[in-house]
Design a protein around this motif. Structure first.
Motif, short mmCIF file in Angstrom:
data_model
loop_
_atom_site.label_atom_id
_atom_site.label_comp_id
_atom_site.label_asym_id
_atom_site.label_seq_id
_atom_site.Cartn_x
_atom_site.Cartn_y
_atom_site.Cartn_z
N GLY B 131 0.77 -1.24 0.00
CA GLY B 131 0.00 0.00 0.00
C GLY B 131 0.79 1.28 0.00
O GLY B 131 0.27 2.35 0.30
N GLY B 133 2.28 2.56 -2.64
CA GLY B 133 2.21 3.24 -3.94
C GLY B 133 3.11 2.63 -5.01
O GLY B 133 3.46 3.30 -5.97
N LYS B 134 3.43 1.35 -4.86
CA LYS B 134 4.27 0.69 -5.89
C LYS B 134 3.59 0.69 -7.25
O LYS B 134 4.21 1.03 -8.25
N SER B 135 2.34 0.25 -7.27
CA SER B 135 1.66 0.11 -8.56
C SER B 135 1.43 1.48 -9.21
O SER B 135 1.59 1.64 -10.41
N THR B 136 1.07 2.45 -8.39
CA THR B 136 0.92 3.83 -8.89
C THR B 136 2.25 4.30 -9.47
O THR B 136 2.30 4.91 -10.53
N PRO B 325 4.12 13.96 -4.36
CA PRO B 325 3.16 14.56 -3.42
C PRO B 325 1.92 13.70 -3.26
O PRO B 325 1.61 12.87 -4.11
#
Ligand code: ATP
Ligand code: MG
Lengths: 98, 383
Positions: B131, B133-136, B325
């Protein structure tokens, strides 16, 4: 924050209080170790958010010296000083702008 | 060599005025020595970047072969070349082709040749925790690299919770004549994920008991074609699955994703150690959800007192490749399957990812062009 991707070709103790760094750009830079201590960029010496100094440079005696200097990754050096301070990460970028 | 001298030359007025004899290759190369690669701090002639130099009566043409695709400095180098040659050209057209090639080709397992033989860099996008933010990050970096001119693919290695398809909405993959999977493309980025398969398809793929087998199939049986970057979106955590993936994929490098709040570095340390053990170089850290830019002012509000990225960077000596950000448009874009970097390139999150991609390309360029003279492991005892 584009880093210039500096690399060190040579780094050595020049005299009792000078560190010299030869950069891949061809430039050789002499750095005063007392100044390095006064300009320590760690979170305790420099406010992370405002980038304003917290450390009072006058509180550092001229007698301060490194004990040892180490490579940190491929982008910075770490200096352990004889006043016990060792948390500063001096990035190549930061050093080259001193 | 390369001089163009036909009888027609003599008829026309020579375009090289005030110079003795025809324009020489050496003259061009000497002039180009004034152009530096800003990442490698050497001139582009000495670095051997100039290829296929051709001079004719009306044209000067050559290739500049850089060490990394998507080099952020590409335009700058090209413009520098144009400006140093301007006076010499004597009215000739100057044609510069920017190409990229990696000097060292990774030795690659014969079994992987058909699928990955033309993939230049395979990059793991990993983290300690889920959760963060790896995939993002994987998705947006892919589109940012693509915007910089690179050919990019994404391998979603999160077998049990694939999120790349939601973020990009690819079609189902087809097969080619050799029965290899053809990764669907979304806006120029090739994508393979467990989420692309129907339940029936999954059953076939998952016949093997281990996630490693699936990854092996994704690596061996997908016709990736020519790619500059294949980004692998890792599943969360640091267990056996992650180890298997790292051992199976011939990784060029890894990047670590973290958040400012991730203060316990136990899991991150495990991940870093895994890559170190496998001799996979770590390119650096991407810190997501780092700060907040409010509507009213353009100021960056660092709402977290301390920074996990910085802590990680300090402990392991890794550069921070970017700080992303907190940006609602990244979330909305992901939910709608329209990657922000592609569809809202001016959002604060997109801009941060674009800069991050440039940093990543720079770090890779340094890694690929190992400078023999550079010192990485010094230790000085002060006397
Ligand atoms: N910079 C950001 N600002 C705001 N929200 C973000 C940001 N980056 C990621 N998010 C949101 O955080 C959530 C987790 O992100 P993401 O799925 O990319 O993480 P992950 O590390 O891949 O998770 P997992 O471990 O489950 O695979 C998502 O809802 C995403 O939209
Ligand atoms: Mg994910």
């Amino acid at each position: 924050m584009a880093t210039e991707n500096l690399q060190i070709y040579d780094i050595k103790q020049e005299d009792e209080r000078t560190l010299t760094i030869k950069w891949n750009s061809g430039r050789t830079q002499a750095l005063d170790v007392v100044t390095l201590r006064k300009k320590c960029p760690c979170a305790a010496c420099l406010d992370e958010l405002t980038r304003k100094p917290i450390l009072d440079p006058h509180s550092i005696p001229d007698s301060v010296r490194p004990l040892e200097i180490n490579a940190i990754g491929r982008y910075a050096i770490g200096i352990k000083f004889n006043d016990g301070h060792a948390t500063g990460i001096y990035t190549y970028d930061f050093l080259s702008k001193l | 060599m390369g001089l163009f001298t036909s009888s027609r030359d003599k008829v026309k007025a020579s375009p090289i005025k005030g110079q003795d004899g025809p324009l020489q290759e050496s003259t061009i190369l000497n002039a180009l020595k004034a152009v530096q690669d800003p990442d490698l701090h050497k001139d582009i002639v000495t670095l051997g970047f100039i290829k296929n130099l051709k001079i004719s009566e009306s044209l000067i043409a050559f290739e500049v072969n850089l060490t990394t695709p998507a080099c952020p400095m590409k335009e700058r180098i090209k413009n520098d070349c144009l400006s140093v040659l301007g006076d010499l050209a004597g009215g000739r057209k100057i044609e510069i082709t920017m190409t990229a090639e990696n000097p060292e080709k990774r030795p690659i397992n014969a079994q992987l040749e058909a699928s990955l033989g033309r993939v230049k860099n395979i990059i793991a996008v990993a983290s300690g925790k889920g959760g963060v933010g790896k995939s993002t990050t994987t998705t947006n970096l892919a589109y940012a690299l693509n915007a910089l001119g690179a050919k990019v693919g994404i391998l979603d290695a999160d077998i049990y919770g694939p999120s790349i398809p939601l973020m990009t909405r690819p079609d189902a993959p087809n097969h080619n004549a050799n029965n290899m999977l053809l990764p669907p493309e979304v806006d120029g980025v090739k994508i393979i994920s467990m989420g692309l398969f129907t339940e029936k398809g999954k059953a076939t793929i998952l016949r093997g008991p281990m996630a490693g087998n699936v990854i092996r199939q994704f690596l061996m049986q997908v016709a990736w074609g020519e790619l500059d970057y294949l980004l692998i979106d890792y599943p969360p955590g640091t267990g056996d699955i992650q180890l298997t993936i790292s051992q199976t994929a011939p990784l060029s490098a890894a990047i670590m994703v973290t958040t400012p709040q991730e203060m316990s570095l136990i899991d991150v340390r495990k991940a870093v150690q895994m890559f170190e053990t496998l001799k996979v170089p770590l390119l650096g850290v991407v810190e997501t959800m780092s700060y907040f830019v409010c509507d009213g002012c353009e100021k960056k509000h660092f709402i977290f007192k301390s920074s996990g990225g910085e802590k990680l960077s300090q402990e392991f000596g890794l550069p921070i490749l970017g700080r992303i950000p907190l940006d609602q448009s990244l979330v909305v874009a992901s939910d709608e399957g329209k990657p922000a970097v592609k569809h809202q390139p001016n959002a604060s999150g997109s801009l941060a990812y674009i800069e991050c991609a440039a940093q990543m390309a720079s770090q890779l360029s340094i890694l690929n062009n190992k400078d023999q003279q550079a010192m990485h492991n010094f230790h000085i005892t002060w006397k």
